[in-house]
Design a protein around this motif. Structure first.
Motif, PDB file in Angstrom:
ATOM      1  N   LEU A  75       1.215  -1.077  -0.157  1.00 32.98           N
ATOM      2  CA  LEU A  75      -0.225   0.405   0.044  1.00 32.98           C
ATOM      3  C   LEU A  75       0.822   1.446  -0.296  1.00 32.98           C
ATOM      4  CD1 LEU A  75      -2.668  -0.890   3.096  1.00 32.98           C
ATOM      5  CD2 LEU A  75      -3.354  -0.621   0.315  1.00 32.98           C
ATOM      6  N   ASP A  76       0.240   2.580  -0.304  1.00 34.88           N
ATOM      7  CA  ASP A  76       0.932   3.375  -0.244  1.00 34.88           C
ATOM      8  C   ASP A  76       0.576   4.479   0.599  1.00 34.88           C
ATOM      9  OD1 ASP A  76       1.887   6.390  -0.848  1.00 34.88           O
ATOM     10  OD2 ASP A  76       1.258   6.665  -3.207  1.00 34.88           O
ATOM     11  N   LEU A  77       1.244   4.312   1.908  1.00 40.19           N
ATOM     12  CA  LEU A  77       0.723   4.934   3.134  1.00 40.19           C
ATOM     13  C   LEU A  77       0.459   6.567   3.073  1.00 40.19           C
ATOM     14  CD1 LEU A  77       2.639   2.750   5.580  1.00 40.19           C
ATOM     15  CD2 LEU A  77      -0.022   2.477   4.467  1.00 40.19           C
ATOM     16  N   ALA A  78       0.952   7.142   2.628  1.00 32.36           N
ATOM     17  CA  ALA A  78       0.848   8.168   2.812  1.00 32.36           C
ATOM     18  C   ALA A  78      -0.239   9.120   1.262  1.00 32.36           C
ATOM     19  CB  ALA A  78       1.935   8.927   1.748  1.00 32.36           C
ATOM     20  N   ALA A  79      -1.277   7.981   0.321  1.00 30.98           N
ATOM     21  CA  ALA A  79      -2.028   8.270  -0.219  1.00 30.98           C
ATOM     22  C   ALA A  79      -3.573   8.212   0.927  1.00 30.98           C
ATOM     23  CB  ALA A  79      -2.491   7.301  -1.046  1.00 30.98           C
ATOM     24  N   THR A  80      -4.430   9.076   0.125  1.00 31.34           N
ATOM     25  CA  THR A  80      -5.850   8.964   0.525  1.00 31.34           C
ATOM     26  C   THR A  80      -6.218   7.638   0.075  1.00 31.34           C
ATOM     27  OG1 THR A  80      -6.802   9.836  -0.532  1.00 31.34           O
ATOM     28  CG2 THR A  80      -5.933  11.329   1.088  1.00 31.34           C
ATOM     29  N   PRO A  81      -7.248   6.313   0.655  1.00 30.32           N
ATOM     30  CA  PRO A  81      -7.996   4.813   0.016  1.00 30.32           C
ATOM     31  C   PRO A  81      -8.723   5.586  -1.326  1.00 30.32           C
ATOM     32  CG  PRO A  81      -8.727   5.530   2.293  1.00 30.32           C
ATOM     33  CD  PRO A  81      -8.317   6.950   2.029  1.00 30.32           C
ATOM     34  N   VAL A  82      -8.892   7.158  -1.702  1.00 24.74           N
ATOM     35  CA  VAL A  82      -9.687   7.293  -2.672  1.00 24.74           C
ATOM     36  C   VAL A  82      -8.340   7.318  -3.760  1.00 24.74           C
ATOM     37  CG1 VAL A  82     -10.783   8.518  -4.366  1.00 24.74           C
ATOM     38  CG2 VAL A  82     -11.214   8.060  -2.168  1.00 24.74           C
ATOM     39  N   ASP A  83      -7.941   7.940  -3.448  1.00 26.37           N
ATOM     40  CA  ASP A  83      -6.660   8.100  -4.600  1.00 26.37           C
ATOM     41  C   ASP A  83      -5.286   7.018  -4.776  1.00 26.37           C
ATOM     42  OD1 ASP A  83      -6.726  10.693  -4.276  1.00 26.37           O
ATOM     43  OD2 ASP A  83      -5.950  11.748  -3.052  1.00 26.37           O
ATOM     44  N   PHE A  84      -5.860   6.262  -4.182  1.00 22.14           N
ATOM     45  CA  PHE A  84      -4.908   5.026  -3.790  1.00 22.14           C
ATOM     46  C   PHE A  84      -5.590   3.997  -5.301  1.00 22.14           C
ATOM     47  CE2 PHE A  84      -4.224   0.634  -2.779  1.00 22.14           C
ATOM     48  CZ  PHE A  84      -3.006   0.526  -3.123  1.00 22.14           C
ATOM     49  N   LEU A  85      -7.064   4.142  -5.193  1.00 21.06           N
ATOM     50  CA  LEU A  85      -7.761   3.307  -5.881  1.00 21.06           C
ATOM     51  C   LEU A  85      -8.217   3.514  -7.215  1.00 21.06           C
ATOM     52  CD1 LEU A  85      -9.393   2.039  -2.721  1.00 21.06           C
ATOM     53  CD2 LEU A  85      -8.745   0.427  -3.200  1.00 21.06           C
ATOM     54  N   ASN A  86      -7.770   5.614  -7.076  1.00 18.76           N
ATOM     55  CA  ASN A  86      -8.181   5.641  -8.840  1.00 18.76           C
ATOM     56  C   ASN A  86      -7.412   5.782  -9.313  1.00 18.76           C
ATOM     57  OD1 ASN A  86      -9.828   6.970 -10.600  1.00 18.76           O
ATOM     58  ND2 ASN A  86     -10.673   8.633  -9.132  1.00 18.76           N
ATOM     59  N   HIS A  87      -7.152   4.881 -10.136  1.00 22.09           N
ATOM     60  CA  HIS A  87      -5.915   4.508 -11.283  1.00 22.09           C
ATOM     61  C   HIS A  87      -5.805   5.848 -12.883  1.00 22.09           C
ATOM     62  CE1 HIS A  87      -4.214   1.393  -8.994  1.00 22.09           C
ATOM     63  NE2 HIS A  87      -4.874   1.391  -9.078  1.00 22.09           N
ATOM     64  N   SER A  88      -7.260   6.227 -12.214  1.00 22.65           N
ATOM     65  CA  SER A  88      -7.553   6.703 -13.858  1.00 22.65           C
ATOM     66  C   SER A  88      -7.797   7.904 -13.802  1.00 22.65           C
ATOM     67  CB  SER A  88      -8.499   6.491 -15.056  1.00 22.65           C
ATOM     68  OG  SER A  88      -9.895   6.493 -13.601  1.00 22.65           O
ATOM     69  N   GLY A  89      -8.064   8.681 -11.911  1.00 24.80           N
ATOM     70  CA  GLY A  89      -8.241   9.999 -12.056  1.00 24.80           C
ATOM     71  C   GLY A  89      -9.413  10.485 -12.163  1.00 24.80           C
ATOM     72  N   SER A  90     -10.666   9.885 -12.675  1.00 27.43           N
ATOM     73  CA  SER A  90     -11.632  10.531 -13.023  1.00 27.43           C
ATOM     74  C   SER A  90     -12.309  10.788 -12.051  1.00 27.43           C
ATOM     75  CB  SER A  90     -12.379   9.611 -13.962  1.00 27.43           C
ATOM     76  OG  SER A  90     -12.577   8.320 -13.627  1.00 27.43           O
ATOM     77  N   ARG A  91     -12.718  11.764 -12.127  1.00 30.23           N
ATOM     78  CA  ARG A  91     -14.179  12.182 -10.927  1.00 30.23           C
ATOM     79  C   ARG A  91     -14.920  10.973 -11.187  1.00 30.23           C
ATOM     80  NH1 ARG A  91     -16.910  17.728 -11.040  1.00 30.23           N
ATOM     81  NH2 ARG A  91     -14.723  18.116 -10.193  1.00 30.23           N
ATOM     82  N   ALA A  92     -15.796  10.637 -12.484  1.00 29.41           N
ATOM     83  CA  ALA A  92     -16.634   8.984 -12.371  1.00 29.41           C
ATOM     84  C   ALA A  92     -16.003   7.845 -11.374  1.00 29.41           C
ATOM     85  CB  ALA A  92     -17.281   8.473 -13.017  1.00 29.41           C
ATOM     86  N   GLU A  93     -14.894   7.878 -11.907  1.00 35.34           N
ATOM     87  CA  GLU A  93     -14.004   6.386 -10.833  1.00 35.34           C
ATOM     88  C   GLU A  93     -14.397   6.404  -9.012  1.00 35.34           C
ATOM     89  OE1 GLU A  93     -11.782   2.778 -10.755  1.00 35.34           O
ATOM     90  OE2 GLU A  93     -13.731   3.311 -12.304  1.00 35.34           O
ATOM     91  N   ALA A  94     -13.405   7.715  -9.235  1.00 38.84           N
ATOM     92  CA  ALA A  94     -13.838   8.541  -7.245  1.00 38.84           C
ATOM     93  C   ALA A  94     -14.691   8.449  -6.933  1.00 38.84           C
ATOM     94  CB  ALA A  94     -13.193   9.988  -7.622  1.00 38.84           C
ATOM     95  N   THR A  95     -16.153   8.155  -7.543  1.00 39.05           N
ATOM     96  CA  THR A  95     -17.262   8.257  -6.647  1.00 39.05           C
ATOM     97  C   THR A  95     -17.701   6.901  -7.066  1.00 39.05           C
ATOM     98  OG1 THR A  95     -18.135  10.090  -8.361  1.00 39.05           O
ATOM     99  CG2 THR A  95     -19.557   8.508  -7.649  1.00 39.05           C
ATOM    100  N   ARG A  96     -17.258   6.135  -7.802  1.00 41.58           N
ATOM    101  CA  ARG A  96     -17.698   4.638  -8.149  1.00 41.58           C
ATOM    102  C   ARG A  96     -16.530   3.965  -6.963  1.00 41.58           C
ATOM    103  NH1 ARG A  96     -16.089  -0.381 -10.694  1.00 41.58           N
ATOM    104  NH2 ARG A  96     -13.930   0.535 -11.578  1.00 41.58           N
ATOM    105  N   ILE A  97     -15.907   4.440  -6.260  1.00 43.80           N
ATOM    106  CA  ILE A  97     -14.778   4.321  -5.735  1.00 43.80           C
ATOM    107  C   ILE A  97     -15.202   4.475  -4.198  1.00 43.80           C
ATOM    108  CG2 ILE A  97     -12.420   4.138  -3.864  1.00 43.80           C
ATOM    109  CD1 ILE A  97     -10.537   4.176  -7.314  1.00 43.80           C
ATOM    110  N   ARG A  98     -15.532   5.434  -3.830  1.00 43.45           N
ATOM    111  CA  ARG A  98     -16.245   6.000  -2.532  1.00 43.45           C
ATOM    112  C   ARG A  98     -17.312   4.918  -2.481  1.00 43.45           C
ATOM    113  NH1 ARG A  98     -14.939  10.759  -1.157  1.00 43.45           N
ATOM    114  NH2 ARG A  98     -13.323  11.990  -1.842  1.00 43.45           N
TER     115      ARG A  98
END
Length: 198
Positions: A75-98
């Motif tokens: 795990l990238d311990l410095a990242a937030t869960p959303v940032d770590f999981l959102n490889h595309s960086g898109s807002r739609a993907e961030a919403t899905r991850i949330r």
């Protein structure tokens, strides 16, 4: 369970601190089979799982994911869960991850905290979600349920029970063995002995 063999390992040798602890180990894992290894402390379970991860994860015909006991390894311990999981960086993907994180009982505040500030159980949930989003079809899990609270345990067992690929794990968690596992092997100095099959 599908009858096709997705992983076939032959004559595996396991060494620890320069000493050979297992020799000539053979193991077949079928598609959609959930296999767990049991054994006494120091018998080589974690060492074997690490060895198999090094062999299976780089393969092109599989999409393997390895979950060690120490999540800091992956795990990238410095990242937030959303940032770590959102490889595309898109807002739609961030919403899905949330939405996924919310279903795993993360608060909005916890989704924005660095992973280093979260509990062991939360880190494990993030890694499980990472494996699902990566569409892995073979999971190698070392004591996957050890950090979960009584409330989180059933959620994780349900997620793993519904997984569409193969799982090879090390665990002594009775509920995990009963609710998730299909085949259990005892790891002995003589090799693998199948002790239970659903």
């Amino acid at each position: 369970m599908d009858n096709s063999v997705i992983v076939s390992l032959r004559d595996i040798v396991v060494e620890f601190d320069g000493q050979r602890i297992l020799d000539g180990l053979n193991l077949d894992i079928h598609d959609k089979e959930f296999v767990t290894l049991l054994g006494s402390s120091g018998c080589g379970k974690t060492t074997l799982l690490r060895l198999l991860a090094r062999e299976l994860c780089p393969r092109q015909d599989l999409h393997g994911a390895y979950m060690p006991q120490d999540y800091a390894e992956v795990l990238d311990l410095a990242a937030t869960p959303v940032d770590f999981l959102n490889h595309s960086g898109s807002r739609a993907e961030a919403t899905r991850i949330r939405n996924y994180l919310g279903s795993l009982r993360f608060t909005t505040l916890e989704m924005e905290h660095p992973i280093s500030q979260l509990s062991g159980g939360q880190k494990a949930k993030i890694f499980f979600l990472h494996m699902i989003l990566e569409e892995s079809n073979v999971l190698l899990l070392d004591e996957p349920t050890r950090n979960f609270s009584p409330l989180s345990g059933p959620v994780i067992r349900e997620i793993l029970s519904a997984f569409g690929g193969a799982i090879l794990s090390v665990s002594h968690d009775r509920l995990y063995l009963e609710e998730v596992c299909q085949t259990i092997y005892a790891l002995t100095p003589q090799g693998l002995e199948r002790v239970w099959h659903k």
